[in-house]
Motif scaffolding. Sequence first.
Motif, PDB file in Angstrom:
ATOM      1  N   HIS A   1       0.860  -1.193   0.000  1.00 53.36           N
ATOM      2  CA  HIS A   1       0.000   0.000   0.000  1.00 53.36           C
ATOM      3  C   HIS A   1       0.892   1.237   0.000  1.00 53.36           C
ATOM      4  O   HIS A   1       1.600   1.503   0.967  1.00 53.36           O
ATOM      5  N   THR A   2       0.843   1.992  -1.095  1.00 57.89           N
ATOM      6  CA  THR A   2       1.746   3.138  -1.243  1.00 57.89           C
ATOM      7  C   THR A   2       1.100   4.459  -0.824  1.00 57.89           C
ATOM      8  O   THR A   2       1.681   5.521  -1.025  1.00 57.89           O
ATOM      9  N   GLY A   3      -0.107   4.393  -0.273  1.00 62.09           N
ATOM     10  CA  GLY A   3      -0.719   5.606   0.293  1.00 62.09           C
ATOM     11  C   GLY A   3      -1.722   6.260  -0.640  1.00 62.09           C
ATOM     12  O   GLY A   3      -2.427   5.592  -1.392  1.00 62.09           O
ATOM     13  N   GLY A   4      -1.788   7.593  -0.560  1.00 64.45           N
ATOM     14  CA  GLY A   4      -2.675   8.335  -1.460  1.00 64.45           C
ATOM     15  C   GLY A   4      -4.089   8.540  -0.955  1.00 64.45           C
ATOM     16  O   GLY A   4      -4.942   9.018  -1.710  1.00 64.45           O
ATOM     17  N   THR A   5      -4.343   8.204   0.307  1.00 72.67           N
ATOM     18  CA  THR A   5      -5.724   8.318   0.790  1.00 72.67           C
ATOM     19  C   THR A   5      -6.278   9.746   0.778  1.00 72.67           C
ATOM     20  O   THR A   5      -7.484   9.904   0.586  1.00 72.67           O
TER      21      THR A   5
END
Length: 327
Positions: A313-317
């Motif tokens: 999971h590379t983020g970006g929320t």
Amino acid sequence: MNLDRLPRFELAQFPTPIHYLKKLTASCQGPDIYMKRDDLTCLGMGGNKTRKLEFLIGQALTDGADTLVTAGGIQSNHCRLTAAAACKAGLACDLVLSGTAPQVPNGNLLLDKIFRARVHFCDREDREKQLVQVADDLRSKGKKPFVIPVGGSNAIGSVGYVTAMAELKPQLAAMDLAPAAIVFASSSGGTQAGLSLGAKITGFAGDILGISIDQVKTGEDAFLPVLESIANETARRIGSDRILTQADFFLNCDYLGAGYAKPGDMEFNAIEALAQQEGILLGPVYTARAMGGLLDLIQKKVFTRDQSVLFWHTGGTPELFAWADRF
Ligand SMILES: *Cc1c(COP(=O)(O)O)cnc(C)c1O
């Protein structure tokens, strides 16, 4: 190798956790699905750019820079984390963003403001030129800018994902886990270059499978040569004699949809599935596209039930809030 001797500025606490996605695994009836939580890297709502920025800012401080300058799309996670990291490191930050200023900033752009970055809007095709221009203007005012390329994807930033593979190795050993593949969103290439190089160095046996967000494999914009050159420059920087070729990179370009930052049903379905089954949030631009791709590959029986896969999971929320009207 000289990994430990490269300048590094601490921005987060590592290792990030690995979670077993029990309900998602059950609903897919495929391999065991695990998730490496780089969305939980302490700084400014988290994401993969944190690891790159530790090394980029380490170098910027070593060079005596006073201002970080970088570029991206209007909802760039990389720009938001660069702005956050600049605050922590005591540096100013200029962001060149492609797009037009909305009346009310939202998502990552709102966070850019809160982190007090100076934002310069421009057209997508003028972005590189504008990045050079902003840095030149700063120099003419006596400032010392440190220019970070889009996505922080160069040999300096990519080191962060070589060290991430070194971090992963003992975690997998402790869990007695040998994933058939690590699957993640790939765009400007620094993450994939670092993971692929790190996999070679640490002897990771599974595939490093990037789900392309916006890059193509063939034609004049073909991306494999870019991955190859970032990885090999990174190897040189850390003093490794590994040489990667284009055949070392697995990039799936089947899920490009309507294009960059144009999420569709696949992405929104993946967001709702992960939220409602696991309480985990994905971002519409990167991680939902990559997860949508993984779920499709699982449905196509690319993996067997006795295997496991690790979704990184590379983020970006924070992107989510810019697509509020889609829910
Ligand atoms: C930047 C980004 C990626 C892609 O990483 P690259 O190193 O640019 O390939 C993936 N996910 C998120 C959330 C990002 O912000």
